[in-house]
Design a protein around this motif. Structure first.
Motif, PDB file in Angstrom:
ATOM      1  N   PRO A  65       0.792  -1.239   0.000  1.00  0.00           N
ATOM      2  CA  PRO A  65       0.000   0.000   0.000  1.00  0.00           C
ATOM      3  C   PRO A  65       0.818   1.278   0.000  1.00  0.00           C
ATOM      4  CG  PRO A  65       0.097  -0.882   2.211  1.00  0.00           C
ATOM      5  CD  PRO A  65       0.850  -1.850   1.337  1.00  0.00           C
ATOM      6  N   ASP A  66       2.097   1.200   0.351  1.00  0.00           N
ATOM      7  CA  ASP A  66       2.933   2.400   0.419  1.00  0.00           C
ATOM      8  C   ASP A  66       3.339   2.808  -0.997  1.00  0.00           C
ATOM      9  OD1 ASP A  66       4.726   4.081   2.495  1.00  0.00           O
ATOM     10  OD2 ASP A  66       5.864   3.675   0.659  1.00  0.00           O
TER      11      ASP A  66
ATOM     12  N   GLN B  90       7.214  -1.939  -8.683  1.00  0.00           N
ATOM     13  CA  GLN B  90       6.913  -2.028 -10.113  1.00  0.00           C
ATOM     14  C   GLN B  90       8.192  -2.063 -10.948  1.00  0.00           C
ATOM     15  OE1 GLN B  90       3.778   1.261 -10.395  1.00  0.00           O
ATOM     16  NE2 GLN B  90       3.010  -0.229 -11.861  1.00  0.00           N
ATOM     17  N   ASN B  91       9.181  -1.294 -10.541  1.00  0.00           N
ATOM     18  CA  ASN B  91      10.430  -1.220 -11.308  1.00  0.00           C
ATOM     19  C   ASN B  91      11.272  -2.483 -11.216  1.00  0.00           C
ATOM     20  OD1 ASN B  91       9.957   1.321 -12.348  1.00  0.00           O
ATOM     21  ND2 ASN B  91      11.033   2.393 -10.705  1.00  0.00           N
ATOM     22  N   LYS B  92      10.988  -3.347 -10.254  1.00  0.00           N
ATOM     23  CA  LYS B  92      11.740  -4.599 -10.142  1.00  0.00           C
ATOM     24  C   LYS B  92      11.353  -5.603 -11.236  1.00  0.00           C
ATOM     25  CE  LYS B  92      14.029  -3.568  -6.346  1.00  0.00           C
ATOM     26  NZ  LYS B  92      15.500  -3.474  -6.261  1.00  0.00           N
ATOM     27  N   GLN B  93      10.212  -5.383 -11.880  1.00  0.00           N
ATOM     28  CA  GLN B  93       9.748  -6.258 -12.968  1.00  0.00           C
ATOM     29  C   GLN B  93       9.536  -7.700 -12.486  1.00  0.00           C
ATOM     30  OE1 GLN B  93       8.853  -4.579 -15.447  1.00  0.00           O
ATOM     31  NE2 GLN B  93      10.064  -2.704 -15.187  1.00  0.00           N
ATOM     32  N   ARG B  94       8.847  -7.829 -11.351  1.00  0.00           N
ATOM     33  CA  ARG B  94       8.534  -9.160 -10.835  1.00  0.00           C
ATOM     34  C   ARG B  94       7.561  -9.874 -11.766  1.00  0.00           C
ATOM     35  NH1 ARG B  94       9.280 -10.295  -5.200  1.00  0.00           N
ATOM     36  NH2 ARG B  94       8.254 -12.253  -5.778  1.00  0.00           N
ATOM     37  N   LYS B  95       7.614 -11.194 -11.768  1.00  0.00           N
ATOM     38  CA  LYS B  95       6.771 -12.014 -12.640  1.00  0.00           C
ATOM     39  C   LYS B  95       5.495 -12.447 -11.916  1.00  0.00           C
ATOM     40  CE  LYS B  95      10.413 -11.428 -15.014  1.00  0.00           C
ATOM     41  NZ  LYS B  95      10.534 -10.056 -15.515  1.00  0.00           N
ATOM     42  N   SER B  96       4.920 -11.509 -11.201  1.00  0.00           N
ATOM     43  CA  SER B  96       3.729 -11.763 -10.399  1.00  0.00           C
ATOM     44  C   SER B  96       2.778 -10.581 -10.518  1.00  0.00           C
ATOM     45  CB  SER B  96       4.114 -11.965  -8.927  1.00  0.00           C
ATOM     46  OG  SER B  96       4.941 -13.099  -8.774  1.00  0.00           O
ATOM     47  N   TRP B  97       1.531 -10.816 -10.136  1.00  0.00           N
ATOM     48  CA  TRP B  97       0.549  -9.750 -10.096  1.00  0.00           C
ATOM     49  C   TRP B  97       0.903  -8.763  -8.987  1.00  0.00           C
ATOM     50  CZ3 TRP B  97      -3.498  -9.328 -13.568  1.00  0.00           C
ATOM     51  CH2 TRP B  97      -3.709 -10.435 -14.391  1.00  0.00           C
ATOM     52  N   LEU B  98       0.586  -7.492  -9.207  1.00  0.00           N
ATOM     53  CA  LEU B  98       0.843  -6.444  -8.224  1.00  0.00           C
ATOM     54  C   LEU B  98      -0.452  -5.709  -7.924  1.00  0.00           C
ATOM     55  CD1 LEU B  98       4.002  -4.723  -9.816  1.00  0.00           C
ATOM     56  CD2 LEU B  98       3.949  -6.783  -8.387  1.00  0.00           C
ATOM     57  N   ILE B  99      -0.554  -5.212  -6.706  1.00  0.00           N
ATOM     58  CA  ILE B  99      -1.653  -4.310  -6.370  1.00  0.00           C
ATOM     59  C   ILE B  99      -1.184  -3.295  -5.341  1.00  0.00           C
ATOM     60  CG2 ILE B  99      -2.629  -5.826  -4.574  1.00  0.00           C
ATOM     61  CD1 ILE B  99      -5.418  -4.796  -5.540  1.00  0.00           C
ATOM     62  N   ASP B 100      -1.474  -2.032  -5.625  1.00  0.00           N
ATOM     63  CA  ASP B 100      -1.146  -0.929  -4.727  1.00  0.00           C
ATOM     64  C   ASP B 100      -2.320  -0.762  -3.763  1.00  0.00           C
ATOM     65  OD1 ASP B 100      -0.265   1.329  -3.488  1.00  0.00           O
ATOM     66  OD2 ASP B 100      -0.435   2.648  -5.231  1.00  0.00           O
ATOM     67  N   ALA B 101      -2.358  -1.599  -2.748  1.00  0.00           N
ATOM     68  CA  ALA B 101      -3.474  -1.621  -1.803  1.00  0.00           C
ATOM     69  C   ALA B 101      -3.021  -2.336  -0.544  1.00  0.00           C
ATOM     70  CB  ALA B 101      -4.690  -2.324  -2.415  1.00  0.00           C
TER      71      ALA B 101
ATOM     72  N   HIS C  92      -8.997  -5.720   7.240  1.00  0.00           N
ATOM     73  CA  HIS C  92      -9.143  -6.559   8.433  1.00  0.00           C
ATOM     74  C   HIS C  92     -10.619  -6.795   8.741  1.00  0.00           C
ATOM     75  CE1 HIS C  92      -8.801  -2.370   9.874  1.00  0.00           C
ATOM     76  NE2 HIS C  92      -9.674  -2.717  10.795  1.00  0.00           N
ATOM     77  N   ASP C  93     -11.438  -6.667   7.703  1.00  0.00           N
ATOM     78  CA  ASP C  93     -12.857  -6.994   7.789  1.00  0.00           C
ATOM     79  C   ASP C  93     -13.230  -7.756   6.524  1.00  0.00           C
ATOM     80  OD1 ASP C  93     -15.530  -7.098   8.573  1.00  0.00           O
ATOM     81  OD2 ASP C  93     -15.529  -5.012   9.267  1.00  0.00           O
ATOM     82  N   ILE C  94     -14.460  -8.256   6.450  1.00  0.00           N
ATOM     83  CA  ILE C  94     -14.893  -8.979   5.252  1.00  0.00           C
ATOM     84  C   ILE C  94     -15.355  -8.016   4.167  1.00  0.00           C
ATOM     85  CG2 ILE C  94     -15.493 -11.076   6.500  1.00  0.00           C
ATOM     86  CD1 ILE C  94     -18.437 -10.175   6.340  1.00  0.00           C
ATOM     87  N   PHE C  95     -15.207  -6.721   4.421  1.00  0.00           N
ATOM     88  CA  PHE C  95     -15.558  -5.694   3.451  1.00  0.00           C
ATOM     89  C   PHE C  95     -14.307  -4.912   3.054  1.00  0.00           C
ATOM     90  CE2 PHE C  95     -19.031  -5.996   6.620  1.00  0.00           C
ATOM     91  CZ  PHE C  95     -19.991  -6.585   5.811  1.00  0.00           C
ATOM     92  N   PRO C  96     -14.313  -4.274   1.884  1.00  0.00           N
ATOM     93  CA  PRO C  96     -13.229  -3.333   1.578  1.00  0.00           C
ATOM     94  C   PRO C  96     -13.349  -2.115   2.492  1.00  0.00           C
ATOM     95  CG  PRO C  96     -14.951  -3.192  -0.081  1.00  0.00           C
ATOM     96  CD  PRO C  96     -15.315  -4.350   0.815  1.00  0.00           C
ATOM     97  N   GLU C  97     -12.269  -1.411   2.650  1.00  0.00           N
ATOM     98  CA  GLU C  97     -12.273  -0.239   3.525  1.00  0.00           C
ATOM     99  C   GLU C  97     -11.127   0.690   3.148  1.00  0.00           C
ATOM    100  OE1 GLU C  97     -11.391  -1.365   7.564  1.00  0.00           O
ATOM    101  OE2 GLU C  97      -9.900  -2.826   6.947  1.00  0.00           O
ATOM    102  N   GLU C  98     -11.241   1.931   3.567  1.00  0.00           N
ATOM    103  CA  GLU C  98     -10.144   2.873   3.455  1.00  0.00           C
ATOM    104  C   GLU C  98      -9.525   3.061   4.830  1.00  0.00           C
ATOM    105  OE1 GLU C  98     -11.719   6.477   1.795  1.00  0.00           O
ATOM    106  OE2 GLU C  98     -10.897   6.020  -0.183  1.00  0.00           O
ATOM    107  N   VAL C  99      -8.204   3.188   4.878  1.00  0.00           N
ATOM    108  CA  VAL C  99      -7.499   3.444   6.131  1.00  0.00           C
ATOM    109  C   VAL C  99      -6.476   4.542   5.891  1.00  0.00           C
ATOM    110  CG1 VAL C  99      -7.780   1.047   6.908  1.00  0.00           C
ATOM    111  CG2 VAL C  99      -5.674   1.733   5.722  1.00  0.00           C
ATOM    112  N   VAL C 100      -6.034   5.148   6.960  1.00  0.00           N
ATOM    113  CA  VAL C 100      -4.945   6.120   6.873  1.00  0.00           C
ATOM    114  C   VAL C 100      -3.634   5.363   7.021  1.00  0.00           C
ATOM    115  CG1 VAL C 100      -3.871   8.156   7.900  1.00  0.00           C
ATOM    116  CG2 VAL C 100      -6.367   7.990   7.776  1.00  0.00           C
ATOM    117  N   HIS C 101      -2.794   5.489   6.020  1.00  0.00           N
ATOM    118  CA  HIS C 101      -1.512   4.781   5.982  1.00  0.00           C
ATOM    119  C   HIS C 101      -0.400   5.727   6.409  1.00  0.00           C
ATOM    120  CE1 HIS C 101       1.483   1.887   4.611  1.00  0.00           C
ATOM    121  NE2 HIS C 101       2.094   2.875   3.993  1.00  0.00           N
TER     122      HIS C 101
END
Length: 346
Positions: free
Chosen positions: A149-150, A158-169, A173-182
Motif C-alpha cells: 500500500p505504500d 513495479q520497477n523490479k519487474q517481478r513475474k507476479s501480479w501487483l496491487i497498490d493496496a 481486516h474486515d470482510i468488506f473493503p475499507e479505506e485506512v490512513v496509511h
C-alpha cells in the motif's frame, strides 16, 4: 501529483466524481485533496460502486471483484528483472537479515522439488528487500500476488519487474473493503545509513495500530507522512484472480496480520503454508488456538517469542509434513542464546 481545492460544501460531489487516493485537510471552509491517482470518472456508470468500495461491500460481491480485476490489479511483468546490482553490497547484506533466514530455510525444506505454485506476499515492500517470495519466483518458476500500500515502495516494486501480479493496496481486516490512513516512514536526512532506508520504509503501518513504542529506532530515525490507502479482503483479491489455492502466504503488515487471517474463509480458500509476523513480544495462545482450530500446525512454537514470526502448515499436507520429519533449524539470537528446533520433538 494532482491538487484539488474545493469549497467544503462541494466535497461530496467531488468525491462522487472521482476515485481518489487522497488526504483531506479542512481549513477555513476549504477542503484540500492531495491526490496521487484518479482511476475513473463517473460517466461510465461506476461512480456508485467506486464510492462503495470504501465499504461496505461483501468480499465476494461480483461488482467489487470486477472493479479490482479491471482497475487495480497489474499483471506480471514481461520485462527482464531489474534487481539490485551485485555491487550494492549493503543492500544485499541487509536484505537477507531480520527473520528472512528462518523463513527461507523452511521454504527451501518445504518447496524444493515441488511443482511451481502460487504465493501471496502482503507487505511486499520493493519486491526484493527481505522478500520471502522472490526466491520461489526466480528459482522455481512460481508466480503470485504482491501487495503493497505504500506508494513510494510500490513505485520501486513495479520497477523490479517481478513475474507476479501487483496491487497498490492493503489487506482489509474486515470482510468488506475499507479505506485506512496509511503512515509512511522515511529515513530522516543524515540518517540514511546502509540498510536503514528500507528497514524504515518496512515499518510503515496503518494509523492507530500499535506497532512499536515511539522511542523505537525507526521512530527516532524517520519522518512520517500520511495518505489514504484502499484495502480489500484477501478473498476478493483471490476471486479477482480466479485463485482458490495459495501454496504460500506471507503476511508482514505491521500489526494487522491476525485480524486479516480472521477474515479468511478457510473452508473456501486452501492456504498450504503461512508465514505471519506477530508484533507482540508475548505469545498469543488464543491466536495459535484459532489457527489450529482451522486445521494448521505451528511449526516453530519452541522459538516463540524470541522469533516472532509464526510458520503454519495445514495439518492435512502429508507430503510437506514428511519433508519436515528430519528438519532441524539452529540459530543464534540477538541476545546470544542458542536455540535449536527439531520437528520430530513436536
Amino acid at each position: 501529483m494532482i491538487l484539488f481545492i474545493a469549497y467544503e460544501r462541494d466535497a461530496t460531489q467531488l468525491l462522487q466524481s472521482y476515485w481518489l487516493s487522497a488526504v483531506a485537510v479542512i481549513s477555513g471552509g476549504f477542503v484540500v485533496y492531495t491526490c496521487t491517482r484518479v482511476l475513473i470518472e463517473r460517466e461510465n456508470g461506476m461512480a456508485d460502486i467506486l464510492h462503495r468500495i470504501r465499504g461496505p461491500l461483501h468480499s465476494d460481491d461480483r461488482r467489487l471483484i470486477a472493479v479490482v480485476r479491471e482497475h487495480f490489479l497489474i499483471p506480471p511483468s514481461l520485462l527482464p528483472y531489474n534487481l539490485a546490482k551485485p555491487q550494492d553490497l549493503g543492500y544485499h547484506e541487509y536484505s537477507k537479515g531480520d527473520s528472512w533466514n528462518i523463513i527461507h530455510t523452511y521454504l527451501k525444506t518445504l518447496f524444493t522439488n515441488e511443482p511451481p505454485g502460487f504465493f501471496v506476499e502482503a507487505g511486499a515492500l520493493d519486491g526484493e528487500f527481505l522478500s520471502n517470495t522472490l526466491w520461489l519466483e526466480q528459482s522455481h518458476g512460481w508466480t503470485g500476488l504482491l501487495i503493497e500500500p505504500d506508494e513510494a515502495s510500490f513505485f520501486h516494486l513495479q520497477n523490479k519487474q517481478r513475474k507476479s501480479w501487483l496491487i497498490d493496496a492493503c489487506l482489509s481486516h474486515d470482510i468488506f473493503p475499507e479505506e485506512v490512513v496509511h503512515v509512511t516512514r522515511t529515513a530522516r536526512e543524515g540518517k540514511e545509513s546502509v540498510g536503514i532506508p528500507w528497514y524504515t520504509r518496512g515499518s510503515a503501518h496503518e494509523l492507530n495500530v500499535d506497532v512499536e513504542p515511539e522511542t523505537s529506532v525507526f521512530a527516532l530515525l524517520s519522518e512520517e507522512t500520511y495518505s489514504v490507502a484502499q484495502c480489500f479482503p484477501l478473498e476478493t483479491l483471490l476471486l479477482a484472480l480466479n485463485v482458490s489455492t495459495v501454496d504460500f502466504l506471507s503476511l508482514d503488515i505491521q500489526g494487522r496480520e491476525k485480524d486479516v487471517l480472521r477474515t479468511v474463509p478457510f473452508s473456501k480458500i486452501k492456504i498450504r503454508v503461512i508465514a505471519v509476523e506477530i508484533v507482540e513480544s508475548s505469545v498469543d495462545q488464543s491466536f495459535i488456538d484459532f489457527m489450529e482450530g482451522n486445521g494448521y500446525v505451528l511449526l516453530n512454537k519452541d522459538t516463540l517469542p524470541l522469533i516472532r514470526d509464526h510458520i503454519y502448515v495445514r495439518r492435512d499436507e502429508a507430503i510437506l509434513h514428511q519433508k519436515l520429519k528430519h528438519f532441524v533449524f539452529s540459530f543464534k539470537s540477538f541476545n546470544r542464546k542458542s536455540l535449536a528446533f527439531n520437528y520430530e520433538k513436536r
